[in-house]
Design an enzyme around this catalytic site. Structure first.
Site, PDB file in Angstrom:
ATOM      1  N   ASP A 229       0.781  -1.302  -0.103  1.00  0.00           N
ATOM      2  CA  ASP A 229      -0.032   0.020   0.048  1.00  0.00           C
ATOM      3  C   ASP A 229       0.960   1.381  -0.007  1.00  0.00           C
ATOM      4  OD1 ASP A 229      -2.122   1.747   0.015  1.00  0.00           O
ATOM      5  OD2 ASP A 229      -2.994   0.865   1.528  1.00  0.00           O
TER       6      ASP A 229
HETATM    7  C1  BGC Z   1      -5.031   3.205   0.004  1.00  0.00           C
HETATM    8  C2  BGC Z   1      -4.905   2.416  -0.913  1.00  0.00           C
HETATM    9  C3  BGC Z   1      -4.898   3.073  -2.451  1.00  0.00           C
HETATM   10  C4  BGC Z   1      -3.392   3.887  -2.389  1.00  0.00           C
HETATM   11  C5  BGC Z   1      -3.278   4.600  -3.456  1.00  0.00           C
HETATM   12  C6  BGC Z   1      -3.782   4.138  -0.153  1.00  0.00           C
HETATM   13  O1  BGC Z   1      -4.141   5.223   0.797  1.00  0.00           O
HETATM   14  O2  BGC Z   1      -5.029   2.633   1.297  1.00  0.00           O
HETATM   15  O3  BGC Z   1      -6.212   1.661  -1.137  1.00  0.00           O
HETATM   16  O4  BGC Z   1      -4.748   2.329  -3.523  1.00  0.00           O
HETATM   17  O5  BGC Z   1      -3.504   4.895  -1.206  1.00  0.00           O
HETATM   18  O6  BGC Z   1      -4.192   5.597  -3.691  1.00  0.00           O
END
Ligand code: BGC
Length: 848
Positions: A229
């Protein structure tokens, strides 16, 4: 002629790569692309969020996209064919954004309705979540776009999300939290996984070898890539050795040349392991490039689509997720016969509440508000009046609709400057017109900025009424608002931390200003990418301040209302009309990333106003827009009740289709709506304490808890009404002694409107002295569009999954000998039929 990359042998390619190139492939150059190696013709591939639309590669100057309903709404359709089509739709949206990877679906469990991202997950039930995820992934990948199923695993709340250790039993981990991923792996094989921010068994998921190698790759035979993530990689060697292929976003914090080289020299990471990760990554990139050569080798541009077909699809998808919870005396659907004068009341009626917040949020091509949908859908002789009644926003609404640049374009002008060492601004570096007053600056910066930089946002702000308006400024970094050259808000010198920008920003600082209708004022927002100095020196000192981790600023504002008078006006209107539709609920700012909701209660004075209008009018229909559950203390006082979730940019039309009977509601609740927060199974352990979240409710998540301890829900899991009635009969089993069984049942439409029914099958396990929830959903089927008087036979197939539980003593799934009840009905609390399957030979199994 052979293509230098598409036809390359990956093993050869890995041999040809220099170590610095390999290291660069395991990180990213920016927020949304993989690394290209021009020398060997390795292209970059682009990814995008997910899950309710494809935002594209910039939060900053977003190219508008279609906004689909949130995942709870998708799950409420209980319609895997429709969700497969939603996957196809999203794949098309991804490709027009030059993306071949979608960062979706989110497959965590709604352990608590307060979870900040509950709206992004499908359900409290692992079977429903897994089947929805499978359909979504299959649709998406049938068009060549990779799903990145997330967050693996146990990102079920936001509190201390990057730190907290989810402490749970083996059974809960396997039977509840890993289960949706396991089903998706069995039925759809996602090509990518994203790890969770937090820890399981004390280890961060991105460093968790047992999860990534043991379960995912060895047990489930996964052969795609695992990515972290965003900022969810916490070191170099642990993550590489555990099986994390790609650190996101870039430029990397950890997979830098010096750090990885140091790990190689010290043999904390072996060259063989680097090669394994690079091989997996390149295989994936090659697959995506082969599947989508036009996109990967295309012009890289991002486009929008807004076609009549896309509108029709989004409208249907949204309407099919809406759940009719109450319909006293057949109040709904409304028609010209039963309503001549209709009131629309509520804080969400004229607001663009189309999705939850955080990374799922996107700029929609257009938005149909509930007010617009109802006024357009109402029969022409129905008079419609409106009162806001109360506000319920967490931050003041954004103001792009009221802004113009000096050249009369809609929006405001954003100009970038570098700051020199003395803090002086350089000449302008770049400027952009933005059509959003929520400005996120993480994934985009123009070239040529120094490490400290500033933006100035300028525009003319015009309000449509004369009177006082509240303005608000929220920031991650520092900001000031100037109105007509005068300082109006200082969120620069002194700041109060708040949960803005994933919990990294400030509270909203406010000011009240008088506006004259139609007379524009000059707005200037100055923003700098530093936090105030921590040494207590509140001087405006750019040199001693630190760069902010998250970067963004948000300007909001709205007319100041007298709260008592607003309620009185709404009650007075309600008393004069034939029916009222109240639009309320939550907003993307209440349900978002980085924090959980504090309470089930509706924000603002919504409970009070609903109660009061219901006292003066028996025909009040409440429509709740929220991604999860809210408390409904007025539920028995209102005539009609709709749970419409966040239903994307066709929200208003979809709701109108239900309200006026163009669509017969067929959504069913994918989560329990509780009466009180205290009834929620995770109530006593919902926060991280000393870095741990104790999942003490164990297997009893959602309806399993309510049923086991006999707590009455406000509305139970699987529940939903229709404008027609159905009966079920002729339940039959293909075999009564096997785990591979087919159950069939006849569904008859005994009412007078065509409609769809969801048949639900729950399994009860034999008592062998092992704890089991009373009923577990193991199958469902949607019988679509049955005409009045007609009967449809519905079939549900079960296999070993329906009869298994995780036996931690042998680390395997176990099917035990005994009599299993198959309970069939129309909700978890309406199970009319029961048949028994006797399993005569028990067995253990692993894998899928
Ligand atoms: C989230 C993810 C997301 C990523 C990119 C993170 O804050 O947990 O689900 O895909 O950001 O935006």
């Amino acid at each position: 002629m052979a293509h230098p990359f598409l036809d390359a042998d990956i093993a050869d390619l890995v041999q040809k790569l220099r170590i610095d190139e390999k290291i660069s492939l395991l990180g990213a150059p920016n927020w949304w692309n993989t690394t290209a190696i021009e020398r060997l013709k390795i292209p970059p591939v682009r990814m995008s969020d997910g899950p309710n639309g494809v935002r594209g590669s910039s939060h900053f100057v977003a190219i508008p996209a279609q906004c689909l309903p949130c995942s709870t709404s998708l799950a409420a359709t209980f319609d895997t064919e429709l969700i497969y089509d939603a996957g196809i739709f999203l794949a098309q949206e991804a490709k027009i954004k030059s993306s071949v990877i979608l960062l979706a679906p989110t497959c965590n469990i709604q352990r608590s309705p307060l979870g900040g991202r509950a709206f992004e997950s499908f359900s409290e039930d692992p079977h429903l979540s897994g089947m929805m995820a499978s359909a979504y992934v299959n649709g998406l990948q049938s068009e060549g776009v990779a799903a990145t199923i997330k967050h693996f695993v146990a990102n079920d709340q936001e509190h201390e999300r990057t730190a907290a250790d989810s402490v749970m039993s083996d059974r809960a981990l396997r039977e509840i939290y890993l289960y949706p991923f396991m089903l998706a792996q069995k039925h759809a094989q996602p090509w990518a996984y994203m790890t969770s921010y937090g820890r399981v068994r004390g280890l961060h998921c991105s460093e968790n070898r047992q999860l990534l190698q043991g379960i995912l790759r060895n047990e489930w035979d996964f052969d795609g890539i695992v990515i972290s993530d965003w900022f969810g990689t916490y070191g170099v060697d642990e993550a590489i050795n555990a099986g994390l292929d790609l650190e996101m976003p870039g430029p990397p914090r950890w997979r830098t040349q010096p750090l990885v080289s140091h790990c190689l020299t010290s043999q904390k990471v072996l060259p063989r392991v680097i090669d394994e990760r690079v091989t997996t990554l390149l295989r994936f990139v090659q697959h995506q490039a082969r599947r989508n050569p036009d996109v990967v080798y295309g012009d890289g541009k991002e486009r929008s689509r807004d076609s009549p077909e896309a509108r029709t699809f989004c409208r249907k998808l949204a309407a099919d997720g809406i759940v009719l919870l109450k319909n006293q005396g057949h109040l709904l659907p409304l028609s010209a016969e039963n309503v001549k004068h209709l009131a629309i009341i509520g804080p969400n009626a004229k607001s663009s509440v189309i999705s939850g917040g955080g990374s799922a949020q996107l700029k929609a091509t257009y938005v149909v508000t509930p007010y617009a949908g109802i006024t357009a859908g109402a029969p022409s002789d129905v008079v419609v009046d409106y009162e806001v009644g109360c506000y319920a926003h967490k931050y003041l609404p954004t103001l792009e609709a009221n802004l113009e640049t000096s050249t009369s374009e809609s929006g405001w002008l954003c100009t970038f400057y570098s700051c020199d060492e003395q803090g002086k601004l350089t000449e302008p570096i770049a400027d952009f017109i933005l059509r959003d007053t929520r400005v996120k600056l993480n994934d985009f910066l123009p070239a040529g900025l120094s490490s400290t930089w500033m933006i100035k946002l300028t525009g003319k702000l015009t309000m449509d009424k004369t009177g006082p308006y509240d303005l608000g400024l929220t920031v991650a970094g520092r900001a000031k608002l100037w109105v007509n050259g005068k300082l109006a808000i200082d969120n620069w010198t002194k700041q109060t931390p708040g949960d803005f920008f994933y919990g990294q920003g400030t509270i909203e600082e406010k000011a009240t200003l008088d506006f004259e209708a139609g007379v524009g004022v000059d707005i200037l927002v100055e923003y700098i990418n530093t936090s105030p100095p921590k040494n207590g020196d509140e001087e405006d000192d750019m040199r001693s301040s630190q760069p902010a981790l998250m970067r963004g600023v948000r300007l909001g504002g709205c007319e100041r209302i007298d709260p008592d008078k607003a309620i009185d006006s709404a009650v007075s209107l309600a008393s004069k009309v034939d029916a009222v539709v109240f639009f309320g609920g939550l907003t993307p700012e209440w349900e978002s990333e980085g924090f959980d909701r504090p309470t089930l209660q509706l924000p603002g004075r919504q409970d009070e106003i609903i109660t009061r209008i219901a006292e003066v009018n028996p025909n009040v229909i409440v429509c709740i827009q929220a991604g999860s559950a809210v408390s409904m203390p007025w539920a028995d006082k209102v005539g009609g009740l709709l749970q419409s979730w966040y239903s994307g940019n066709e929200a208003g039309n979809a709701i109108a289709d239900i309200v006026f009977g163009k669509v017969n509601p067929s959504g069913r609740l994918p989560l329990t709506l509780p009466v009180r927060l205290e009834d929620v199974p995770s109530f006593l352990n919902r926060h991280s304490e000393y870095g741990k979240i104790h999942y003490r409710e164990d297997l009893f998540v959602g309806y399993k808890h309510y049923q086991a301890v006999g707590i009455q829900a406000q509305f139970p899991f699987g529940f939903g009404l229709s404008y027609t009635e159905f009966s079920m009969s002729n339940l039959s089993l293909s075999a009564a002694t096997d785990v591979d069984v087919k159950v069939s049942v006849d569904v008859k439409n005994v009412g007078n409107k065509a409609g769809s029914q969801v048949v639900q099958l729950y399994v009860s396990y034999p008592d062998i002295g092992i704890t089991q929830p009373p009923f577990q959903l193991r199958g469902f089927a949607k019988a679509r569009n049955i005409l009045p008087g007609s009967t449809r036979t519905v079939q549900i197939s079960l296999n070993k999954y329906a009869f298994s539980f995780w036996d931690p003593s042998v680390n395997s799934w176990r099917v035990s000998v005994g009599k299993y009840g198959l309970h069939v009905g129309s909700s978890s609390e309406q199970l009319d039929f029961k048949v028994i399957v006797t399993v005569k030979k028990g067995f253990l199994w692993n894998g899928l």
